[in-house]
Design a protein around this motif. Structure first.
Motif, PDB file in Angstrom:
ATOM      1  N   GLY A  92       1.002  -1.187   0.141  1.00 54.16           N
ATOM      2  CA  GLY A  92       0.044   0.116   0.063  1.00 54.16           C
ATOM      3  C   GLY A  92       0.910   1.134   0.065  1.00 54.16           C
ATOM      4  O   GLY A  92       2.116   1.198  -0.479  1.00 54.16           O
ATOM      5  N   TRP A  93       0.075   2.384   0.377  1.00 52.72           N
ATOM      6  CA  TRP A  93       1.088   3.556   0.356  1.00 52.72           C
ATOM      7  C   TRP A  93       2.118   3.785   1.591  1.00 52.72           C
ATOM      8  O   TRP A  93       2.849   4.508   1.382  1.00 52.72           O
ATOM      9  N   TYR A  94       1.741   2.855   2.414  1.00 51.20           N
ATOM     10  CA  TYR A  94       2.294   2.951   3.715  1.00 51.20           C
ATOM     11  C   TYR A  94       3.195   1.726   4.361  1.00 51.20           C
ATOM     12  O   TYR A  94       4.232   1.816   5.014  1.00 51.20           O
ATOM     13  N   HIS A  95       2.519   0.607   3.745  1.00 50.19           N
ATOM     14  CA  HIS A  95       3.047  -0.747   4.515  1.00 50.19           C
ATOM     15  C   HIS A  95       3.038  -1.843   3.676  1.00 50.19           C
ATOM     16  O   HIS A  95       2.406  -1.661   2.359  1.00 50.19           O
ATOM     17  N   SER A  96       3.746  -2.810   3.672  1.00 45.25           N
ATOM     18  CA  SER A  96       3.560  -4.035   2.711  1.00 45.25           C
ATOM     19  C   SER A  96       3.482  -5.302   3.725  1.00 45.25           C
ATOM     20  O   SER A  96       3.842  -5.384   4.759  1.00 45.25           O
ATOM     21  N   ALA A  97       3.151  -6.384   3.106  1.00 49.59           N
ATOM     22  CA  ALA A  97       2.970  -7.774   3.630  1.00 49.59           C
ATOM     23  C   ALA A  97       3.149  -8.696   2.448  1.00 49.59           C
ATOM     24  O   ALA A  97       2.961  -8.517   1.333  1.00 49.59           O
ATOM     25  N   LEU A  98       3.662  -9.899   3.200  1.00 50.67           N
ATOM     26  CA  LEU A  98       3.983 -11.010   2.480  1.00 50.67           C
ATOM     27  C   LEU A  98       3.330 -12.193   2.790  1.00 50.67           C
ATOM     28  O   LEU A  98       3.341 -12.642   3.893  1.00 50.67           O
ATOM     29  N   LEU A  99       2.406 -12.857   1.738  1.00 52.84           N
ATOM     30  CA  LEU A  99       1.873 -14.218   1.969  1.00 52.84           C
ATOM     31  C   LEU A  99       2.640 -15.150   1.386  1.00 52.84           C
ATOM     32  O   LEU A  99       2.364 -15.596   0.245  1.00 52.84           O
ATOM     33  N   PRO A 100       3.480 -16.106   1.942  1.00 49.79           N
ATOM     34  CA  PRO A 100       4.311 -17.147   1.149  1.00 49.79           C
ATOM     35  C   PRO A 100       3.530 -18.372   1.381  1.00 49.79           C
ATOM     36  O   PRO A 100       4.156 -19.394   0.826  1.00 49.79           O
ATOM     37  N   ALA A 101       2.566 -18.811   1.946  1.00 45.92           N
ATOM     38  CA  ALA A 101       1.759 -20.011   1.993  1.00 45.92           C
ATOM     39  C   ALA A 101       2.608 -21.041   2.527  1.00 45.92           C
ATOM     40  O   ALA A 101       3.195 -20.712   3.801  1.00 45.92           O
ATOM     41  N   ASP A 102       2.996 -22.080   1.977  1.00 51.83           N
ATOM     42  CA  ASP A 102       3.661 -23.286   2.582  1.00 51.83           C
ATOM     43  C   ASP A 102       5.137 -23.482   1.655  1.00 51.83           C
ATOM     44  O   ASP A 102       5.546 -24.579   2.164  1.00 51.83           O
ATOM     45  N   ILE A 103       5.578 -22.580   1.282  1.00 53.66           N
ATOM     46  CA  ILE A 103       6.913 -22.697   0.497  1.00 53.66           C
ATOM     47  C   ILE A 103       7.971 -22.961   1.544  1.00 53.66           C
ATOM     48  O   ILE A 103       7.749 -22.706   2.732  1.00 53.66           O
ATOM     49  N   GLY A 104       9.023 -23.545   0.920  1.00 50.44           N
ATOM     50  CA  GLY A 104      10.256 -23.993   1.990  1.00 50.44           C
ATOM     51  C   GLY A 104      11.624 -23.254   1.794  1.00 50.44           C
ATOM     52  O   GLY A 104      11.235 -21.987   1.122  1.00 50.44           O
ATOM     53  N   ALA A 105      12.520 -23.366   2.075  1.00 47.30           N
ATOM     54  CA  ALA A 105      13.559 -22.584   2.167  1.00 47.30           C
ATOM     55  C   ALA A 105      14.288 -22.439   0.919  1.00 47.30           C
ATOM     56  O   ALA A 105      14.827 -21.340   0.533  1.00 47.30           O
ATOM     57  N   GLY A 106      14.070 -23.376  -0.121  1.00 46.26           N
ATOM     58  CA  GLY A 106      14.493 -23.312  -1.520  1.00 46.26           C
ATOM     59  C   GLY A 106      13.843 -22.180  -2.085  1.00 46.26           C
ATOM     60  O   GLY A 106      14.460 -21.259  -2.994  1.00 46.26           O
ATOM     61  N   PRO A 107      12.390 -22.132  -2.392  1.00 46.17           N
ATOM     62  CA  PRO A 107      11.718 -20.946  -3.057  1.00 46.17           C
ATOM     63  C   PRO A 107      12.275 -19.536  -1.998  1.00 46.17           C
ATOM     64  O   PRO A 107      12.391 -18.337  -2.999  1.00 46.17           O
ATOM     65  N   GLU A 108      12.356 -19.632  -0.873  1.00 44.33           N
ATOM     66  CA  GLU A 108      12.710 -18.525  -0.200  1.00 44.33           C
ATOM     67  C   GLU A 108      13.925 -18.079  -0.393  1.00 44.33           C
ATOM     68  O   GLU A 108      14.090 -16.691  -0.815  1.00 44.33           O
ATOM     69  N   ALA A 109      14.989 -18.989  -0.831  1.00 47.22           N
ATOM     70  CA  ALA A 109      16.215 -18.389  -1.403  1.00 47.22           C
ATOM     71  C   ALA A 109      16.019 -17.731  -2.588  1.00 47.22           C
ATOM     72  O   ALA A 109      16.921 -16.690  -2.898  1.00 47.22           O
ATOM     73  N   GLU A 110      15.186 -18.204  -3.418  1.00 46.77           N
ATOM     74  CA  GLU A 110      15.160 -17.669  -4.586  1.00 46.77           C
ATOM     75  C   GLU A 110      14.585 -16.483  -4.859  1.00 46.77           C
ATOM     76  O   GLU A 110      14.647 -15.512  -5.450  1.00 46.77           O
ATOM     77  N   LEU A 111      13.653 -16.129  -3.713  1.00 47.23           N
ATOM     78  CA  LEU A 111      12.996 -14.948  -3.707  1.00 47.23           C
ATOM     79  C   LEU A 111      13.836 -13.747  -2.849  1.00 47.23           C
ATOM     80  O   LEU A 111      13.997 -12.573  -3.492  1.00 47.23           O
ATOM     81  N   VAL A 112      14.743 -14.396  -2.054  1.00 44.54           N
ATOM     82  CA  VAL A 112      15.929 -13.436  -1.734  1.00 44.54           C
ATOM     83  C   VAL A 112      16.758 -13.009  -2.833  1.00 44.54           C
ATOM     84  O   VAL A 112      17.291 -11.767  -3.005  1.00 44.54           O
ATOM     85  N   ALA A 113      17.077 -13.947  -3.775  1.00 45.33           N
ATOM     86  CA  ALA A 113      18.164 -13.855  -4.722  1.00 45.33           C
ATOM     87  C   ALA A 113      17.466 -12.753  -5.685  1.00 45.33           C
ATOM     88  O   ALA A 113      18.081 -12.016  -6.458  1.00 45.33           O
ATOM     89  N   ARG A 114      16.138 -12.520  -5.839  1.00 46.24           N
ATOM     90  CA  ARG A 114      15.387 -11.625  -6.772  1.00 46.24           C
ATOM     91  C   ARG A 114      15.169 -10.269  -5.917  1.00 46.24           C
ATOM     92  O   ARG A 114      14.250  -9.564  -6.612  1.00 46.24           O
ATOM     93  N   GLU A 115      15.930 -10.021  -5.033  1.00 44.30           N
ATOM     94  CA  GLU A 115      15.762  -8.827  -4.162  1.00 44.30           C
ATOM     95  C   GLU A 115      14.442  -8.575  -3.750  1.00 44.30           C
ATOM     96  O   GLU A 115      13.834  -7.524  -4.281  1.00 44.30           O
ATOM     97  N   LEU A 116      13.806  -9.230  -3.050  1.00 40.87           N
ATOM     98  CA  LEU A 116      12.499  -9.241  -2.446  1.00 40.87           C
ATOM     99  C   LEU A 116      12.317  -7.861  -1.698  1.00 40.87           C
ATOM    100  O   LEU A 116      11.301  -7.234  -1.576  1.00 40.87           O
ATOM    101  N   GLY A 117      13.265  -7.736  -1.067  1.00 37.67           N
ATOM    102  CA  GLY A 117      13.192  -6.264  -0.549  1.00 37.67           C
ATOM    103  C   GLY A 117      12.557  -6.334   1.099  1.00 37.67           C
ATOM    104  O   GLY A 117      11.984  -7.367   1.377  1.00 37.67           O
ATOM    105  N   PRO A 118      12.621  -5.128   1.959  1.00 37.64           N
ATOM    106  CA  PRO A 118      12.126  -5.373   3.196  1.00 37.64           C
ATOM    107  C   PRO A 118      10.390  -5.346   3.176  1.00 37.64           C
ATOM    108  O   PRO A 118       9.890  -4.968   2.314  1.00 37.64           O
TER     109      PRO A 118
END
Length: 828
Positions: free
Chosen positions: A712-738
């Motif tokens: 939104g204009w002020y804050h952000s949220a992330l809903l990753p469901a049931d992904i594991g460490a592998g997809p998490e690492a790919e999201l980090v590599a894609r510069e997910l950001g704070p």
């Protein structure tokens, strides 16, 4: 008047205890007592005698009600499961106290604990006995029901039980399971382990057990005659109050047409049966002799009829399970009978207040039951109606047709008044008001009260006598045929789109305003503007929950147990991310939690439904959501239509498909849209389900979950469901950001929330949705510690209930419902 105010003060102060987060400390009691004494001394010295009574009697009655309720609450709180026994196997010797609930896969019953090893088990527990070969959440469509021994109230068993303190789902404006169990005196739940052993039968241990044994034998005798009948479960419910077998679809029909009170054993049924019994006693008493004298010469037939009707009402109330409406009706009849026998004048207000006082005195937790407010509200309107109708002056004696027409008009007027009068209460409790209720009740009340209920009771009596089997078959056929004929137009009315409308949960002030309007409208003729008082209920019925401003959003992480369901609201739109767990063929989080939540918040449609993956704890409630709420667009990481077709086959209803969204699409990386100043973007999976293999493992299914980012204009949220460490690492590599708020992936599993991911997002809040004492060990302690060490506040649905996140220009607000609306009976 002082006496009535004093009794009301007792009832009100008893109710005040039930909104406390904890019981008052000893020091507070001392302050209150000293204050009451000072007020009493002042009134005694300086006020005239009449005014003294008007102040002191209600004051001390209120203190008495508060003190007695607190004492009983403290006693029940102390009767708790010892911490050392929590979620552990305990050997318990118990006596079945309640009527067992029957299901194809299990049995459930209330039991009194006789002894336990180790000690520290509450005196009353709820026992669940599941079949060794559980048929799963889709039931036994192609399997025979599991076999169990005949469980009868009064039997003594030795069982190995896994005991837990009751912890229910805690969601806004929803049914409070912990409150319900606490009111029943149930302080622990137990699951059977191994093979229990029957030790003894104590058939006369208590009046409760005697009554429930009678109910058990009546149910067993009636079942052969009701087998195969579409509404046989309703006849059983009208006879002994056993509603467990009534199908959920039937309850929806009853709710939408406003005849639920007729299917339950209500005051009208008990009063009607008592009246019939009283008339029979009156007829017999006037004709019977004893030692050469008519019985009517020894006791007036009217008095004998009143006492006989009261006895019949008491027996029927016991057979019905002695619920709040039954208790209210019995005590009301008892007060009326006493007043008649003693020739005491009794006004409507005195009757209602005395009965309310007696009910609360015997059971202070009856105030927590919706039946208390609905039954007393309906009776109050009926008693007030005595001042609404007069007799026509002049014109001679009316004909039978004119009298019948006048009676029908008055009955219709009363039914409409009751329907409108109960609207605010129904809206507050169920968030749904039936518009078809006056019409449905017009034919259902006489048919069920005068035909179906007497026939079902006669069936119960004849079914117990083998030689009357042919009579029982005729009664079962006649009762069911009448009920079946009545249900034909009722089902049609329920299918009418305008049969009912949903009402958002209104603020307390508007609800009080509506109740004031009802009280004024119920006054006798002569009060200026009496009819206009009905308009005071409009604000409560027309209330709409406040929406977020442009660029802001509100996220509700619902408490659905071991599953996921999140509602996101923007200024003009609403989205649902996952729909919770399916726990049985007739129960899922979509129906029990998500849909009631949407109704309470005035959400009549969903702009988007996102089903992250095909696991039953995330997609199990989708069918119920689609059946109850129009959905514009759906996104999923799997073929949603194929999933629903498979589910229909497993449920044994292959042709029963829910309404599909207007558009069905896969979720995939790069798909994004913006509404009301808030952007939504899928960050995962990289490919849609159309490109995935037909059969994948559970881990692969989790790793293909939809991952949604909300900004939104002020804050952000992330809903990753049931992904594991592998997809998490790919999201980090894609510069997910704070990210400000993150849903802890896979319910806080140790295979997710990797150190690099947690550090990268730098969230201020992490939310984990899971069930208490779940067998997966979610959330893993290391994961919870990892989030907290990185500066995040870790929220758990099992400890905090539903978590609400509010993003506004003035900051990010997060709170759990258990802390915001805490009550003394909560385990956490």
């Amino acid at each position: 008047m002082t006496g009535r105010i004093s009794l009301l003060a007792f009832v009100a102060s008893s109710g005040a205890v039930h909104v406390l987060p904890a019981m008052p400390a000893t020091g507070l009691w001392a302050v209150v007592l000293i204050g009451a004494v000072l007020v009493s001394v002042f009134a005694w010295l300086f006020l005239p005698a009449p005014l003294q009574m008007c102040i002191l009697f209600p004051l001390w009655a209120g203190l008495l009600g508060f003190a007695t309720t607190v004492a009983r609450v403290e006693h029940r709180l102390n009767d708790a499961l010892a911490p050392d026994n929590e979620n552990k196997v305990t050997r318990v010797e118990l006596r079945i106290a309640g009527l067992p609930r029957l299901s194809p896969d299990g049995r459930q019953f209330e039991a009194d604990v006789i002894s336990s090893m180790p000690e520290g088990v509450p005196s009353r527990i709820l026992v669940s006995w599941q079949a060794p070969s559980w048929a799963g959440p889709y039931g036994r469509a192609d399997r025979a029901p599991a076999e169990f021994p005949d469980l009868v109230p009064g039997q003594v068993w030795r069982m190995a039980l896994t005991l837990k303190t009751p912890v229910g789902r805690r969601n806004p404006h929803a049914f409070d399971y912990e409150s319900y169990l606490f009111a029943q005196g149930i302080r622990a739940t137990g699951s059977v382990r191994g093979q229990p052993r029957h030790l003894d039968t104590q058939a006369w241990a208590s009046l409760e057990i005697i009554a429930n044994r009678a109910r058990h034998h009546v149910r067993a005798a009636m079942q052969p005659y009701l087998e195969g009948k579409r509404y046989g479960a309703v006849l059983l419910a009208l006879s002994i109050g056993d509603q467990a077998s009534v199908e959920p679809g039937d309850w929806q029909v009853f709710n939408r047409t406003g005849i639920t009170h007729l299917v339950s054993i209500s005051g009208s049924h008990i009063t009607m049966i008592a009246a019939m019994g009283g008339m029979l006693v009156f007829w017999i008493w006037r004709r019977m002799r004893w030692r050469g004298r008519y019985l009517a010469e020894r006791m007036p037939a009217q008095v004998a009829a009143a006492l006989g009707a009261l006895l019949i009402a008491w027996l029927y109330c016991l057979l019905a399970g002695w619920g709040v409406p039954a208790r209210r009706t019995f005590f009301m009849l008892a007060v009326l009978a006493m007043a008649y026998v003693l020739r005491m004048p009794l006004s409507a207000s005195r009757l209602l207040i005395v009965v309310a006082f007696v009910v609360v005195l015997l059971d202070p937790w009856s105030l927590l039951a919706s039946g208390f407010w609905l039954s007393f509200g309906a009776v109050a309107v009926l008693l007030a109606s005595s001042g609404w109708f007069g007799q026509p002056v002049g014109g001679g004696q009316p004909t039978r047709l004119e009298s019948a027409k006048r009676f029908l008009m008055q009955a219709a007027h009363l039914q409409l008044a009751i329907t409108v009068a109960l609207m605010p209460v129904l809206a507050l409790i169920f968030h749904e008001v039936s518009l078809a209720s006056p019409l449905a009740n017009a034919y259902a009340i006489p048919l069920i009260s005068l035909v179906v209920t007497p026939l079902s009771l006669l069936l119960a009596a004849t079914a117990l006598i083998p030689v009357l089997s042919p009579v029982a078959q005729v009664l079962a056929w006649a009762g069911h045929a009448t009920l079946d004929a009545m249900m034909a137009p009722t089902v049609w009315l329920a299918g009418w789109q305008a049969a009912s409308f949903t009402v958002a949960a209104a603020p307390l002030a508007l609800t009080v305003l509506a109740l004031v309007g009802i009280a004024l409208a119920a006054m006798p003729y002569g009060l200026p503007g009496r009819r206009l008082a009905w308009l005071l209920i409009v604000p409560a019925l027309a209330w709409r929950s406040p929406k977020p401003p442009e660029g802001g959003w509100t996220l509700h992480a619902l408490d659905v147990g071991q599953g996921g369901a999140i509602v996101i609201q923007t200024a003009r739109h609403a989205l649902l991310f996952d729909a919770g767990l399916r726990s049985s063929p007739v129960s899922d989080a979509g129906d029990r939690i998500v849909r009631p939540f949407l109704r309470a918040h005035g959400i009549g449609r969903l702009d988007a439904l996102i089903v992250s993956h095909a696991d039953i704890d995330h997609a199990g409630g989708v069918r119920s959501v689609l059946e109850g709420v129009p959905v514009e667009q759906s996104f999923s990481s799997f073929d949603l239509q194929a999933y629903l077709r498979r589910e229909s086959r497993l449920l044994g209803r292959p042709d029963d498909m829910p309404p599909l969204p207007l558009a069905v699409s896969p979720c995939r990386y790069g798909l994004a849209w913006q509404i009301d100043g808030v952007s939504f973007e899928f960050l995962w999976p990289l490919a849609s389900w159309e490109d995935a293999p037909a059969e994948i493992s559970s881990k692969e299914r989790n790793d293909q979950s939809c991952v949604l980012r909300i900004r939104g204009w002020y804050h952000s949220a992330l809903l990753p469901a049931d992904i594991g460490a592998g997809p998490e690492a790919e999201l980090v590599a894609r510069e997910l950001g704070p990210i400000d708020v993150v849903l802890a992936a896979h319910h806080g599993s140790r295979t997710s929330s990797s150190a690099s991911f947690v550090e990268h997002v730098g969230a201020a809040h992490a939310i984990a949705q899971m069930g208490p004492w779940n067998r997966y060990g979610h959330p893993h302690p290391a994961v919870e510690a990892r989030w907290e060490q990185n500066g995040a506040r870790f929220w758990r649905s099992d400890r905090h209930g539903a978590v609400k996140v509010v993003s506004r220009a003035d900051g990010l607000e997060v709170h759990g419902l258990r802390q915001m609306a805490r009550r003394y009976w909560q385990a956490y």
